[in-house]
Design an enzyme around this catalytic site. Structure first.
Site, PDB file in Angstrom:
ATOM      1  N   HIS A   4      23.713  41.523  41.079  1.00  0.00           N
ATOM      2  CA  HIS A   4      23.489  40.083  41.185  1.00  0.00           C
ATOM      3  C   HIS A   4      24.466  39.350  40.273  1.00  0.00           C
ATOM      4  CE1 HIS A   4      19.022  40.306  42.645  1.00  0.00           C
ATOM      5  NE2 HIS A   4      19.737  41.327  43.095  1.00  0.00           N
ATOM      6  N   ALA A   5      24.786  38.139  40.632  1.00  0.00           N
ATOM      7  CA  ALA A   5      25.603  37.300  39.749  1.00  0.00           C
ATOM      8  C   ALA A   5      24.840  37.050  38.452  1.00  0.00           C
ATOM      9  CB  ALA A   5      25.934  35.983  40.430  1.00  0.00           C
TER      10      ALA A   5
END
Length: 212
Positions: free
Chosen positions: A84-85
């Site tokens: 995930h970012a």
């Protein structure tokens, strides 16, 4: 005598839980060498589905596994699609749910979390329920202990264990490791490997060097 054929899906008669993965896995983003096997009581046929997680072709990362590897039941290879970012306040992937949440998403914030290919060398033993994280490289001859979580690269012929996995010991001294990597017996023709099995499984480096 020349050993089993590497394209046999189930090489042990009456023992269908073990399978050579090269003829079983057809995914374009997975490369597997000859004689590498997976052992699972439910059978090895669904290895790519069960054991290689979050692996999407559009990302471009590969799982590369060498020859003569032994992969135990429940081993998992977590690929870059799981990332995930992390540069914002939230790691929640709003954009994938659409309905307007995709608007304004900066793809580069996710791309910077992509860690490249996961590469497993030759003659690697991956223990039961071990987890290999994205972008990790494991050197040839290494052993990954059961239930280990491998978050960093593993040197050749190292034994690692724990969460996060750490080097417990080296299997051989540095000179022996260097020579084994130079000899690379796993790249020999199978007939030559067969002739020199006593040296390979008996740790006879002089005999192995003589056969080189």
């Amino acid at each position: 005598m020349h050993g089993p054929h590497p394209n046999i899906k189930h090489p042990i008669p009456m023992h269908s839980r073990v399978g050579y993965l090269k003829p079983l896995v057809e995914a374009e983003n997975i490369e597997i060498g000859d004689f590498t096997y997976y052992d699972d009581p439910d059978g090895p046929d669904r290895f790519a589905e069960k054991c290689v997680l979050h692996h999407y072709p559009f990302i471009g990362d590969k799982l590369i596994i060498g020859k003569f590897c032994a992969i135990a039941e429940g081993a998992r290879f977590i690929m870059n699609g799981a990332n995930h970012a992390m540069s914002g306040f939230s790691t929640y992937p709003f954009n994938i749910f659409g309905h307007g949440w995709e608007e304004g998403f900066d793809v580069s914030t996710w791309e910077q979390e992509v860690r490249g290919d996961t590469v497993i060398g030759n003659d690697v033993w991956v223990g039961m329920d071990a987890v290999i994280m994205p972008g990790v490289s494991i050197g040839s001859g290494a052993i990954v202990g059961a239930k280990s979580v491998v978050t960093h690269d593993v040197p050749a012929y190292a034994i690692v264990a724990g969460n996060a996995a750490k080097v417990v010991k080296k299997r051989f001294d540095e000179r022996t490791i260097r020579r084994l990597l130079e000899i690379a017996w796993w790249d020999w023709p199978v007939e030559k490997i067969t002739r020199n099995l006593n040296a390979i499984r008996g740790a006879d480096l002089k005999m192995l060097e003589a056969a080189q």
